[in-house]
Write an enzyme that holds these catalytic residues in place. Structure first.
Site: not given
Ligand code: ZN
Length: 286
Positions: A81, A243, A266
């Site tokens: 973030h 993200d 991710h």
């Protein structure tokens, strides 16, 4: 020849404190201006020798529910973030001192970081940004995930997420990204999880600092948070973009391109950025 914009840092130091999302540890950080070509470096000032952990793709050591950076055993968790805020604001050079293994989660979005960085003021430096020039599309595929980037005149992201869930379903969003758009449309989107996951995450040692103050908790038919509502109707896909941008920042270069990202996370984001690194090396090696 296109005139590339200059590198940026901040004008003066700025601090921020709170608890980490996964570790639940209390944590404070300090943003410190840095000279050109420094990049972004996390400094674990609570550890002996104050290890410096560069925010670059080759220092990624974990991608479970967040992106972890590390060097010689020293780690910093859940950096995405902050890194997203840096990409959104176009900040290239910054030292980030932390006194724990995870930065504060704040409200689960990038907005508080954006605000503190803006309050410090952005400073344009006297060297151009590092640019990765795409000559052809780069495509990453794994199962149902696909991420591609095509050369373009500006930076845009189209993202699609699909959750078999009545409150989410299929969400799609496209942004041509500039600082104002990022601040207004992307930075406020909070992280989310499902109510049935919370106990399992906590058993795994994750989300220990998670609460209704810093994550959207989604039940089968309701949003549990105090305000009982989302900041955007499609907050989930916006957070996926947030993200994604945090992971993309670890490339360490500015790229002009049109990104299409389907079912990202991710691990996939990091694999895609690694692919992009290889292409960049090839393009510059000619
Ligand atoms: Zn997130």
């Amino acid at each position: 020849m296109i005139q590339h914009p200059n590198q940026k840092t901040i004008k003066k130091e700025a601090s921020f404190a709170g608890i980490g999302l996964h570790t639940g540890n209390s944590s404070s950080l300090k943003f410190i201006p840095a000279p050109v070509n420094t990049g972004v470096i996390f400094i674990r000032k609570d550890l002996p020798g104050k290890p410096n952990i560069p925010a670059t793709i080759d220092h990624v050591v974990g991608v479970v529910r967040g992106t972890t950076l590390g060097i010689n055993g020293a780690q910093i968790h859940t950096v995405e973030h902050i890194c997203s805020a840096l990409l959104g604001l176009g900040i290239d050079n910054l030292l980030i001192e932390v006194d724990a293994n995870e930065p504060p989660v704040a409200d689960g979005s990038a907005k508080p970081f954006v605000e503190v960085l803006l309050s410090s003021g952005l400073l344009e430096q006297d060297q151009p940004k590092k640019i990765l020039e795409l000559i052809e599309p780069v495509i990453y595929k794994a199962n149902e995930t696909e991420i591609r980037i095509e050369p373009a005149r500006n930076f845009s992201i189209h993202c699609q997420l699909i959750f078999n869930h009545p409150l989410i379903g299929k969400q799609e969003k496209f942004f041509q990204i500039d600082t104002e758009t990022y601040i207004r449309e992307i930075a406020p989107a909070r992280t989310f999880c499902f109510d049935y996951e919370v106990e399992a995450l906590k058993r795994k040692g994750l989300a220990r600092g998670g609460s209704l103050d810093n994550a959207v908790v989604v039940g089968l038919d309701r949003i549990y948070n105090k305000e009982k509502k989302l900041r955007f109707e499609d907050e989930f896909v916006r957070h996926k973009i947030l993200d994604f941008m945090g992971d993309f920042f670890l490339l360490g270069k500015t790229v002009l391109g049109k990104i299409d990202a389907i079912k990202v996370g991710h691990g996939h984001n990091i694999n895609f950025v690694k692919e992009l690194t290889k292409v960049g090396e090839l393009a510059h090696g000619k």
